[in-house]
Design an enzyme around this catalytic site. Sequence first.
Site, mmCIF file in Angstrom:
data_model
loop_
_atom_site.group_PDB
_atom_site.id
_atom_site.type_symbol
_atom_site.label_atom_id
_atom_site.label_comp_id
_atom_site.label_asym_id
_atom_site.label_seq_id
_atom_site.Cartn_x
_atom_site.Cartn_y
_atom_site.Cartn_z
ATOM 1 N N ASP A 177 -105.423 41.402 -93.786
ATOM 2 C CA ASP A 177 -105.379 40.872 -95.157
ATOM 3 C C ASP A 177 -104.786 41.886 -96.141
ATOM 4 O O ASP A 177 -105.394 42.204 -97.166
ATOM 5 C CB ASP A 177 -106.789 40.488 -95.637
ATOM 6 C CG ASP A 177 -107.552 39.637 -94.628
ATOM 7 O OD1 ASP A 177 -106.923 38.777 -94.000
ATOM 8 O OD2 ASP A 177 -108.769 39.840 -94.483
ATOM 9 N N GLU B 84 -105.979 29.251 -97.875
ATOM 10 C CA GLU B 84 -106.557 30.517 -98.341
ATOM 11 C C GLU B 84 -105.411 31.500 -98.615
ATOM 12 O O GLU B 84 -104.240 31.145 -98.526
ATOM 13 C CB GLU B 84 -107.529 31.090 -97.298
ATOM 14 C CG GLU B 84 -106.895 31.429 -95.971
ATOM 15 C CD GLU B 84 -107.919 31.828 -94.916
ATOM 16 O OE1 GLU B 84 -109.127 31.881 -95.214
ATOM 17 O OE2 GLU B 84 -107.501 32.082 -93.769
#
Length: 345
Positions: free
Chosen positions: A31, A244
């Site tokens: 991420d 997301e």
Amino acid sequence: MPEESIEHIDFEKLTETAISQPLVKHIYTADPSAHYFNGKIYIYPSHDIDAGEAFDDLGSHFAMEDYHVISMDSIDSEAIVHGLALHVNDVAWAKQQMWAPDAQEKDGKYYLFFPAKDYDDVFKIGVAISDSPTGPFKAQPEAIKESFSIDPAVFKDDDGSYYMYFGGLWGGQLQRWRNGTFNAEQPESPTAFLPKDNEPALLPFVAKMTDDLLEFDEKPKEIEILDENGNLLLAGDNDRRFFEAAWLHKYNGKYYFSYSTGDTHFICYAVGDSPYGPFTYGGRILNPVVGWTSHHSVCEVEGKWYLFYHDSSLSKGITHLRSVKVAEITHNKDGSIQALNPYKI
């Protein structure tokens, strides 16, 4: 490459044909939120660990508990992992799951924005502050008021305004906030309260930040993502709808909102004229990587644009043990972005 297909993968060959290699190999990172501060690259990733949690669609096996910042002197230089930036034990309101963070700089101070579950198992977003881009960061005693869900990304516009983008489906709990308050029913279901396939998809949120970057300056607003006909993308449009990993970058005066489609594993983008949108779907930036999740950032470094992303090739396909990578991306003359294939096979 969805997780279910990993049995057939020759990981040695895959690594040879990958367009980029992991920046860091001694720990697992994911991420990656990348920024160019003061002539250096700083990456704010999740720190993956194997906590022994069972695999489920709520993401319980993503049991991350701290953050370490990565820095690079240039895009080709060695990636340095710095010491502990923030641990969940040092965040008064947070119980577990320190998921995908981001950071920003203002007036010589650095702000780390992070999601975590509170003691009611509800995801909120917190802020921690440091005098150094690599930390350590000191967390605020409470989460941001009116914050919810996951994956904060904070964009600084040319006028000095800062905006936070956030939201995530399934384990990210966005679908539990459809009526403005948290719906705690059916706690074991990751898909309860999702719209029907023929209804508009759930939308991510944006909020302008206060001058001190510690709170929202307004009630968060939904971000419309439209198709080529100006209609909202539908919940059943799994190849294009938001799941997301919100991110925003600005190129040639246009705002590019990019995100992951989750269960279909694409990184897509949509283009608009305002930081609030609406954004019109533009295409893909990244095709599926090994591992279930895909999460990225887009960062300009010395006139070139780069996609920071992750895959699970180093762990040989273990979905929650990921490694951060980087590859150059190209904006075409018409403003579209050329999609990357992460492997040449």
